[in-house]
Design a protein around this motif. Structure first.
Motif, PDB file in Angstrom:
ATOM      1  N   PRO A   2       0.819  -1.206   0.000  1.00  0.00           N
ATOM      2  CA  PRO A   2       0.000   0.000   0.000  1.00  0.00           C
ATOM      3  C   PRO A   2       0.859   1.265   0.000  1.00  0.00           C
ATOM      4  O   PRO A   2       1.961   1.271   0.542  1.00  0.00           O
ATOM      5  CB  PRO A   2      -0.806  -0.110   1.288  1.00  0.00           C
ATOM      6  CG  PRO A   2      -0.034  -1.035   2.164  1.00  0.00           C
ATOM      7  CD  PRO A   2       0.734  -1.944   1.243  1.00  0.00           C
ATOM      8  N   ASN A  27      -8.771   4.983  10.232  1.00  0.00           N
ATOM      9  CA  ASN A  27      -9.766   4.144   9.581  1.00  0.00           C
ATOM     10  C   ASN A  27      -9.066   2.926   8.973  1.00  0.00           C
ATOM     11  O   ASN A  27      -8.942   2.817   7.760  1.00  0.00           O
ATOM     12  CB  ASN A  27     -10.498   4.956   8.506  1.00  0.00           C
ATOM     13  CG  ASN A  27     -11.668   4.210   7.930  1.00  0.00           C
ATOM     14  OD1 ASN A  27     -12.132   3.231   8.490  1.00  0.00           O
ATOM     15  ND2 ASN A  27     -12.138   4.667   6.788  1.00  0.00           N
ATOM     16  N   PRO A  28      -8.595   2.004   9.818  1.00  0.00           N
ATOM     17  CA  PRO A  28      -7.817   0.874   9.309  1.00  0.00           C
ATOM     18  C   PRO A  28      -8.665  -0.085   8.472  1.00  0.00           C
ATOM     19  O   PRO A  28      -9.889  -0.127   8.601  1.00  0.00           O
ATOM     20  CB  PRO A  28      -7.320   0.189  10.580  1.00  0.00           C
ATOM     21  CG  PRO A  28      -8.275   0.596  11.643  1.00  0.00           C
ATOM     22  CD  PRO A  28      -8.785   1.955  11.257  1.00  0.00           C
ATOM     23  N   GLU A  29      -7.989  -0.837   7.629  1.00  0.00           N
ATOM     24  CA  GLU A  29      -8.664  -1.842   6.809  1.00  0.00           C
ATOM     25  C   GLU A  29      -9.266  -2.900   7.722  1.00  0.00           C
ATOM     26  O   GLU A  29      -8.699  -3.273   8.734  1.00  0.00           O
ATOM     27  CB  GLU A  29      -7.651  -2.481   5.863  1.00  0.00           C
ATOM     28  CG  GLU A  29      -8.288  -3.331   4.807  1.00  0.00           C
ATOM     29  CD  GLU A  29      -7.284  -3.725   3.738  1.00  0.00           C
ATOM     30  OE1 GLU A  29      -7.390  -4.860   3.252  1.00  0.00           O
ATOM     31  OE2 GLU A  29      -6.419  -2.903   3.413  1.00  0.00           O
ATOM     32  N   TRP A  30     -10.449  -3.391   7.344  1.00  0.00           N
ATOM     33  CA  TRP A  30     -11.122  -4.393   8.165  1.00  0.00           C
ATOM     34  C   TRP A  30     -10.386  -5.720   8.101  1.00  0.00           C
ATOM     35  O   TRP A  30      -9.893  -6.128   7.061  1.00  0.00           O
ATOM     36  CB  TRP A  30     -12.543  -4.595   7.656  1.00  0.00           C
ATOM     37  CG  TRP A  30     -13.510  -3.570   8.140  1.00  0.00           C
ATOM     38  CD1 TRP A  30     -13.252  -2.266   8.425  1.00  0.00           C
ATOM     39  CD2 TRP A  30     -14.893  -3.770   8.399  1.00  0.00           C
ATOM     40  NE1 TRP A  30     -14.389  -1.639   8.824  1.00  0.00           N
ATOM     41  CE2 TRP A  30     -15.416  -2.545   8.823  1.00  0.00           C
ATOM     42  CE3 TRP A  30     -15.733  -4.854   8.302  1.00  0.00           C
ATOM     43  CZ2 TRP A  30     -16.753  -2.380   9.159  1.00  0.00           C
ATOM     44  CZ3 TRP A  30     -17.060  -4.686   8.630  1.00  0.00           C
ATOM     45  CH2 TRP A  30     -17.560  -3.463   9.064  1.00  0.00           C
ATOM     46  N   THR A  31     -10.376  -6.391   9.248  1.00  0.00           N
ATOM     47  CA  THR A  31      -9.822  -7.734   9.317  1.00  0.00           C
ATOM     48  C   THR A  31     -10.951  -8.737   9.069  1.00  0.00           C
ATOM     49  O   THR A  31     -12.138  -8.362   9.051  1.00  0.00           O
ATOM     50  CB  THR A  31      -9.223  -8.004  10.717  1.00  0.00           C
ATOM     51  OG1 THR A  31     -10.298  -7.960  11.684  1.00  0.00           O
ATOM     52  CG2 THR A  31      -8.147  -6.988  11.074  1.00  0.00           C
ATOM     53  N   ILE A  64      -2.551   5.558   3.538  1.00  0.00           N
ATOM     54  CA  ILE A  64      -2.976   4.783   4.697  1.00  0.00           C
ATOM     55  C   ILE A  64      -3.621   5.728   5.707  1.00  0.00           C
ATOM     56  O   ILE A  64      -3.039   6.726   6.110  1.00  0.00           O
ATOM     57  CB  ILE A  64      -1.789   4.034   5.341  1.00  0.00           C
ATOM     58  CG1 ILE A  64      -1.260   2.980   4.365  1.00  0.00           C
ATOM     59  CG2 ILE A  64      -2.215   3.384   6.654  1.00  0.00           C
ATOM     60  CD1 ILE A  64      -0.008   2.271   4.826  1.00  0.00           C
TER      61      ILE A  64
END
Length: 90
Positions: A5, A14-18, A10
């Motif tokens: 990425p 608001n992090p990417e969902w796991t 980034i």
């Protein structure tokens, strides 16, 4: 082939969902009706919504506008609007 990425894109707030986040997420329809109503509402439109359409343009026209960067479709709209000020489409 995993692409790294772009660090500038980034969003740490608001992090990417796991996979676990996805598994425990609630569907919209499972939310209380009052919350669904609130989330569905949109504020007043600042200007009339645009109409989605498909048109065919010459490749050189599209290339020139795309080369001008983001917002090229808006600039095509502005160019056509400007043309309409002095011309009749019929």
């Amino acid at each position: 082939m995993n692409k790294k990425p772009n660090p500038e894109l980034i969003d740490h707030d608001n992090p990417e969902w796991t996979a676990q986040d996805v598994k425990t997420a609630k569907s919209f329809s499972s939310l209380p009706a009052t919350l669904q109503t609130k989330l569905r509402k949109r504020g007043p439109q600042k200007s009339p919504p645009k109409v989605s359409t498909t048109i065919r343009l010459s490749p050189d026209v599209v290339q020139a506008f795309r080369a001008s960067g983001d917002g090229w479709q808006t600039r095509i709209d502005a160019a056509l609007r400007d043309w309409l000020r002095t011309h009749s489409p019929a």
